[in-house]
Scaffold this active site. Structure first.
Site, PDB file in Angstrom:
ATOM      1  N   TYR A 104       0.862  -1.191   0.000  1.00 40.78           N
ATOM      2  CA  TYR A 104       0.000   0.000   0.000  1.00 40.78           C
ATOM      3  C   TYR A 104       0.890   1.229   0.000  1.00 40.78           C
ATOM      4  O   TYR A 104       1.824   1.320   0.812  1.00 40.78           O
ATOM      5  CB  TYR A 104      -0.894   0.008   1.255  1.00 40.78           C
ATOM      6  CG  TYR A 104      -1.696   1.280   1.382  1.00 40.78           C
ATOM      7  CD1 TYR A 104      -2.990   1.368   0.861  1.00 40.78           C
ATOM      8  CD2 TYR A 104      -1.146   2.420   1.976  1.00 40.78           C
ATOM      9  CE1 TYR A 104      -3.712   2.545   0.942  1.00 40.78           C
ATOM     10  CE2 TYR A 104      -1.866   3.604   2.052  1.00 40.78           C
ATOM     11  CZ  TYR A 104      -3.144   3.656   1.537  1.00 40.78           C
ATOM     12  OH  TYR A 104      -3.854   4.830   1.605  1.00 40.78           O
TER      13      TYR A 104
ATOM     14  N   GLU B 106      -3.290   7.499  -4.251  1.00 42.33           N
ATOM     15  CA  GLU B 106      -3.256   6.250  -3.489  1.00 42.33           C
ATOM     16  C   GLU B 106      -3.082   5.099  -4.480  1.00 42.33           C
ATOM     17  O   GLU B 106      -3.881   4.946  -5.404  1.00 42.33           O
ATOM     18  CB  GLU B 106      -4.562   6.071  -2.719  1.00 42.33           C
ATOM     19  CG  GLU B 106      -4.572   4.823  -1.847  1.00 42.33           C
ATOM     20  CD  GLU B 106      -5.920   4.624  -1.153  1.00 42.33           C
ATOM     21  OE1 GLU B 106      -6.934   4.415  -1.845  1.00 42.33           O
ATOM     22  OE2 GLU B 106      -5.952   4.696   0.081  1.00 42.33           O
TER      23      GLU B 106
END
Ligand code: GDP
Ligand code: MN
Length: 400
Positions: free
Chosen positions: A122, A210
């Site tokens: 992530y 993101e």
């Protein structure tokens, strides 16, 4: 302003951030042609078919599928394009109506050929307002819901802060790669990835990027597989190319219309509609509504010139919201005179006709007394107030 995955990835490419090849399409025929083109380029029948909507969690709702051959690809394209896709992030979540898929991305299978050797991380970049610094949030627990990771295993979520005066430094990028447990080629590729991703964030005036998952494949390449990209709308004037990426179908229809009239409107969940001039006064008005036992149904700043046309437009927008049980108009007549606003309200009221909800008007400033008199004598279902406390009392009275 939010972008679609394929649009965000096109910006990443300009900054040299590795992504897998892919093409966006808005018809089934075009999507299948894109699949064929991709298959020819890659020499493989594998491809991911991805719904393009402004919401994450698409995989959970059936909006991301891996096709192993042309027939499967065609099947998934038919299923996904035009579907109402429900994800945990679409309005109302998995129980809601979902969002219609108008665009589809056909992309290379980034995990091939050795799926089992792939790792998912992530990575996101955003502004930490409390620290007044950009932060790179990263975790080895990629491909999942980062909120859940932060809750259950907070020690696996790392943050690297970027000094605003120095900008991104080599040691910042190395820290990220180190925290992700990388070494050798993967370590080097991750530092480059982070460097370029940060350049994209700064260069595009992004509010958020993101990449979940960030893929670490069998060849130790680091690739942006997903991309959530949000740009600061206030900076769009200097990014014409990005401004053109705006997809109004993804935005609240009333908010889009408001923007066209120069009105600053944000739809909220409450029962008291409000029309105010000035953002600060609008915030104070929303507080007053809450203190009076109501909940604001919207934020609406009509700006400095509350002329009759805008007042009417604003009225109609608030009335289009079925949750509204009362409307509070709170205008400070500094530049614009209160009697002119009052006339605008009265005219709009008559033009629209058949308004069932009570309206409370609080006008303060130049000619406030005359304005109150005009409203009181208009014979309409409009109640006037001069102080904010009066207005609050009337709201309380109306709601009870
Ligand atoms: P999201 O569900 O909206 O976050 O969409 P993602 O782009 O993150 O895709 C969901 C999941 O599909 C990812 O977490 C991956 O595990 C998987 N996925 C995405 N792209 C590929 C791909 O190219 N190949 C394979 N095999 N899986 C993929
Ligand atoms: Mn994702």
């Amino acid at each position: 302003m939010n972008l679609h995955e394929y649009q965000g990835k096109s910006i990443l490419t300009k900054y040299g951030v590795p992504i897998q090849n892919g093409y966006a399409a808005d018809t089934k025929e075009e999507a299948l042609a894109m699949y064929d083109k991709l298959a020819e380029e890659t020499g493989s029948g594998f491809a991911v078919i991805k719904a393009q909507i402004h919401a994450g969690g698409r995989g959970k709702g059936g909006g991301v599928k891996l096709a192993k051959n042309r027939d499967e690809a065609q099947g998934y394209i038919n299923d996904i394009l035009g579907m109402q896709l429900k994800t945990p992030q679409t309005p109302g979540g998995m129980e809601g109506p979902g969002k219609q898929v108008n665009k589809i991305l056909v992309a290379e299978d980034a995990y091939a050929p050795d799926f089992d050797a792939c790792k998912e991380y992530y990575v996101s970049i955003l502004m930490d307002r409390a620290r007044k610094q950009n932060v790179i949030i990263h975790s080895t627990q990629g491909g999942m819901d980062i909120e859940a990771v932060a809750e259950e295993t907070p020690h696996l979520v790392h943050k690297t802060y970027i000094d605003p005066e120095l900008g991104m430094q080599p040691f910042n990028a190395r820290e990220v790669a180190f925290n992700l447990g990388l070494s050798g080629t993967a370590f080097k590729n991750m530092t480059k990835f982070i460097y370029k991703l940060y350049a994209a964030y700064i260069g595009a005036d992004a509010a958020l990027i993101e990449i979940n998952p960030t893929l670490h494949n069998a060849n130790d390449e680091i690739i942006a597989v997903d991309c959530k990209f949000s740009v600061d709308a206030n900076a769009l004037y200097r990014h014409k190319d990005i401004a053109e990426m705006r997809d109004k179908t993804e935005e609240d229809a009333v908010e889009v219309e408001a923007g066209e009239y120069g009105l600053n409107y944000v739809n909220l969940d409450g029962n008291v509609g409000c029309m105010v001039n000035g953002a600060g006064l609008a915030m104070a008005t929303m507080d007053i509504i809450k203190l009076s036992g109501g909940e604001p149904a919207n934020f609406l700043d009509v700006g400095g010139t509350a002329d009759a046309e805008r007042v009417e437009k604003a009225f109609r927008m608030i009335l289009s919201d079925e949750k509204v049980e009362a409307i509070l108009i709170n205008i400070f007549g500094g530049i614009v005179r209160c009697d002119r606003v009052a006339q605008g309200v009265i005219d709009a009221y008559k033009n629209i006709g058949d308004i069932k909800v009570p309206i409370i008007v609080r006008l303060q400033g130049t000619n406030a007394v005359e304005a109150k008199q005009m409203i009181d004598e208009s014979g309409l279902n409009v109640r006037s107030a001069i102080t904010l406390q009066d207005a609050a009392d009337v709201v309380k009275d109306v709601l009870s």
